[in-house]
Design a protein around this motif. Structure first.
Motif, PDB file in Angstrom:
ATOM      1  N   ASP A 235       0.857  -1.192   0.000  1.00 47.94           N
ATOM      2  CA  ASP A 235       0.000   0.000   0.000  1.00 47.94           C
ATOM      3  C   ASP A 235       0.895   1.245   0.000  1.00 47.94           C
ATOM      4  O   ASP A 235       0.670   2.194   0.733  1.00 47.94           O
TER       5      ASP A 235
ATOM      6  N   ASP B 268      -2.314   8.176  10.721  1.00 49.19           N
ATOM      7  CA  ASP B 268      -3.081   7.478   9.695  1.00 49.19           C
ATOM      8  C   ASP B 268      -4.269   6.739  10.319  1.00 49.19           C
ATOM      9  O   ASP B 268      -4.124   6.069  11.354  1.00 49.19           O
TER      10      ASP B 268
ATOM     11  N   GLU C 258      -5.842  11.774  10.951  1.00 47.55           N
ATOM     12  CA  GLU C 258      -6.638  11.564   9.743  1.00 47.55           C
ATOM     13  C   GLU C 258      -7.853  10.780  10.190  1.00 47.55           C
ATOM     14  O   GLU C 258      -7.759   9.585  10.478  1.00 47.55           O
TER      15      GLU C 258
ATOM     16  N   ASP D 237      -5.010  10.675  -1.575  1.00 48.04           N
ATOM     17  CA  ASP D 237      -6.021   9.618  -1.632  1.00 48.04           C
ATOM     18  C   ASP D 237      -7.221   9.934  -2.523  1.00 48.04           C
ATOM     19  O   ASP D 237      -8.117   9.089  -2.658  1.00 48.04           O
TER      20      ASP D 237
HETATM   21  C1  GLC Z   1      -4.873   6.365   4.917  1.00 42.88           C
HETATM   22  C2  GLC Z   1      -3.836   6.764   3.891  1.00 42.88           C
HETATM   23  C3  GLC Z   1      -3.994   5.891   2.689  1.00 42.88           C
HETATM   24  C4  GLC Z   1      -3.757   4.452   3.116  1.00 42.88           C
HETATM   25  C5  GLC Z   1      -4.699   4.058   4.234  1.00 42.88           C
HETATM   26  C6  GLC Z   1      -4.278   2.762   4.897  1.00 42.88           C
HETATM   27  O1  GLC Z   1      -6.156   6.646   4.506  1.00 42.88           O
HETATM   28  O2  GLC Z   1      -3.932   8.126   3.605  1.00 42.88           O
HETATM   29  O3  GLC Z   1      -3.122   6.253   1.662  1.00 42.88           O
HETATM   30  O4  GLC Z   1      -3.962   3.590   2.037  1.00 42.88           O
HETATM   31  O5  GLC Z   1      -4.719   5.021   5.255  1.00 42.88           O
HETATM   32  O6  GLC Z   1      -3.115   2.940   5.633  1.00 42.88           O
END
Ligand code: GLC
Length: 558
Positions: free
Chosen positions: A75, A216, A281, A340
């Protein structure tokens, strides 16, 4: 002068004080695509250091760098195999220390991206957890017995498609939970040992001189202790995008658990001695939930994610901005774009129209309390990248090629040489169509009238006129698609309508900023603000006395 930690960072160039980040301007660096310094096609830490002068000139205070930890890259780095190391693709700890020092010398701060909801399945913790069911690491993750029919323990789904459960590859018969890829097993935050691990991880980076953490999936850390099914709120149809499947459930048991805010209270005690900021986030989509995270002793701030995915719907954008401004009490992190979502320029209509709209919203965001982020390339007016090679985002590759996030992740176009000067390798890690000279940094930096110079002047507002984000926020006029705010001696007019807007300021005024050239005109004391523009005025009496209170507006004037 304060010197901290293993990085030995000299911090004398930084202003001191609490809540320093309020009123700051941040810049998200998607490291893989920023600048490749060693010719392997992947951006790296030394690439960031090489461009600090450019970012400094742009007026950036804080750099948020996406994950650079050792990772199998399933990822793109959000699958972390070692939380206190650097993936060789991005450089070394020495490169990191040099970056922190070079940024600090310029008065800039660094936020690192911390990924606590899940690790990589290649992390030694997970490897030991599957190698031995009696290992203490087993309880670092969420292993559960199968349901009576042998299937997954409950109905939770992964953000990236399919169930949020995968059978233990070692054959124990148990499933483990993963809200993202099966290669991203979720950590068990009900286990205090996990907190202890992260206490060390956070301290490690604070000691190396970082000033904050972008956290995150901050809303995901704790799960229902009984692992109950999430209520399903709508039908799931064949071929639905994984994002829509995910949104077909009310995530009361796998996200937004009240225990999560308690965890951040503990985090705060860890980072507070370093004055480091906790910036979450959280995909909350509603203000009550948002304030649960930022209103107490937990997070300092959180991203208002909704605004980084909305289309050009001016009335909704304005009402979201005001709702969060009011309730977040300075704890909002604003951004129109991130790695994203499709880029704001493209979501808002592409071309010059998209650029104009993105500049209007970003200018307004700079007039709000909190921290406002650009995403790399916003300042060049970049639209979505067009893929010319294979997709890299697992959202696409694991779901039969559905729309993914690669469009937001194209390399930064530095100039018009091969691969737009991003790398000396024949191709970048993500192959995208070359961008025209007009969109490159080389063509825009120092070029009067360019988007980059417009953004430089926009960012400069916050430093030149700190009243812009710190004086009381007084709404003078509010319509569905326009807004006039007073902030001390400043007036901010956001006209997101498709019609011009008239405003009659009282007394002398000076136009400090317009989000595009020619956005403000008029005569005889009437100001005419053209469509889809935000402008900043300062109101001054000729003798410098306190500003006049009255003003008039006329709506929808053409
Ligand atoms: C958050 C990140 C994204 C990632 C996800 C899982 O949303 O911004 O890019 O894939 O978390 O870690």
């Amino acid at each position: 002068m304060r010197v901290t930690g293993a990085g030995g960072v000299d911090r004398s160039a930084l202003p001191a004080g609490r809540a320093w980040w309020r009123g700051a301007t941040g810049y998200e660096i998607y490291i893989r695509s920023f600048l490749d310094s060693d010719g392997d096609g992947v951006g790296d830490l030394a690439g960031i250091t090489a461009k600090l002068d450019v970012l400094d000139r742009l007026g950036v205070d804080v750099l948020w760098i996406t994950p650079f930890y050792p990772s199998p890259g399933k990822d793109q780095g959000y699958d972390v195999a070692d939380y206190i190391g650097i993936d060789p693709a991005f450089g070394t700890l020495d490169d990191f220390d040099q970056l922190v020092q070079a940024a600090t010398d310029r008065g800039m701060r660094i936020f690192v991206d911390i990924v606590p909801n899940h690790s990589s399945d290649q992390h030694p913790w997970f490897q030991q957890a599957i190698a031995d069911v009696d290992s203490p690491y087993r309880d670092y993750y969420l292993f559960r017995p199968a349901a009576a029919n042998g299937g997954p323990p409950n109905n939770w789904v992964s953000h990236f498609g399919g169930p949020a459960w995968t059978l233990d590859p070692a054959g124990s018969g148990e499933y483990y939970c993963h809200l993202f890829l099966s290669e991203q097993p979720d950590l068990n935050w009900a286990n205090p040992a996990v907190m202890e691990e992260f206490r060390e991880i956070l301290t490690f980076w604070c000691e190396r001189g970082v000033d904050g953490f972008r956290i995150d999936v901050a809303h995901g850390l704790t799960k229902d202790p009984e692992f109950r099914n999430n209520p399903q709120v709508r039908e799931i149809t064949l071929g639905m995008h994984p994002k829509d499947v995910f949104a077909s459930f009310d995530h009361v048991h796998d996200l937004h658990r009240p225990e999560t805010t308690k965890i951040f209270e503990t985090w705060r005690t860890v980072v507070e001695p370093y004055d480091a900021v906790l910036l979450g986030e959280m995909d909350v989509r509603n203000i009550e939930r948002f304030t649960e995270y930022v209103g107490g002793r937990g997070l300092d701030a959180g991203f208002v994610l909704k605004l980084a995915s909305s289309r050009w719907e001016p009335a909704t954008i304005l009402s979201d901005l005001l709702t969060y401004e009011r309730a977040a009490l300075g704890g909002a992190a604003w951004a129109v774009s991130n790695h994203d979502q499709p880029r704001a320029v493209s979501r808002y209509g592409d071309g010059q129209v998209g650029v104009r709209r993105a500049a209007a919203v970003t200018t307004l965001m700079l007039a709000l309390d909190g921290i406002t982020f650009l995403y790399q390339g916003d300042e060049l007016g970049l639209p979505d990248a067009v893929l010319t090679g294979v997709a890299m985002d697992p959202v696409s590759t694991r779901n039969g090629g559905v729309a993914g996030r690669d469009c937001a992740r194209g390399p930064v176009p530095w100039d018009s040489t091969a691969v737009n000067g991003f790398t000396t390798a024949p191709v970048a890690w993500l192959e995208t169509a070359p961008l025209p000279a007009s969109l490159t940094a080389a063509a825009q930096i120092g070029e009067a009238g360019s988007t980059w110079e417009r953004y430089r002047a926009m960012l400069d507002l916050r430093r030149r006129l700190p009243d812009l984000w710190s004086e009381p926020f007084e709404i003078f006029d509010r319509q569905a698609t326009s807004l006039v705010i007073f902030r001390g001696p400043l007036t901010v007019i956001a006209n997101l309508d498709d019609k011009a807007f008239e405003f009659v300021p009282e007394g002398e005024f000076h136009v400090e900023f317009e989000s595009y050239a020619g956005a403000v005109g008029g005569d005889g004391g009437h100001l005419r603000i053209e469509p889809e523009a935000t402008i900043v005025l300062s109101r001054r009496e000729p003798d410098g006395r306190a500003i006049a209170e009255s003003a008039e507006v006329t709506h929808g004037h053409r």
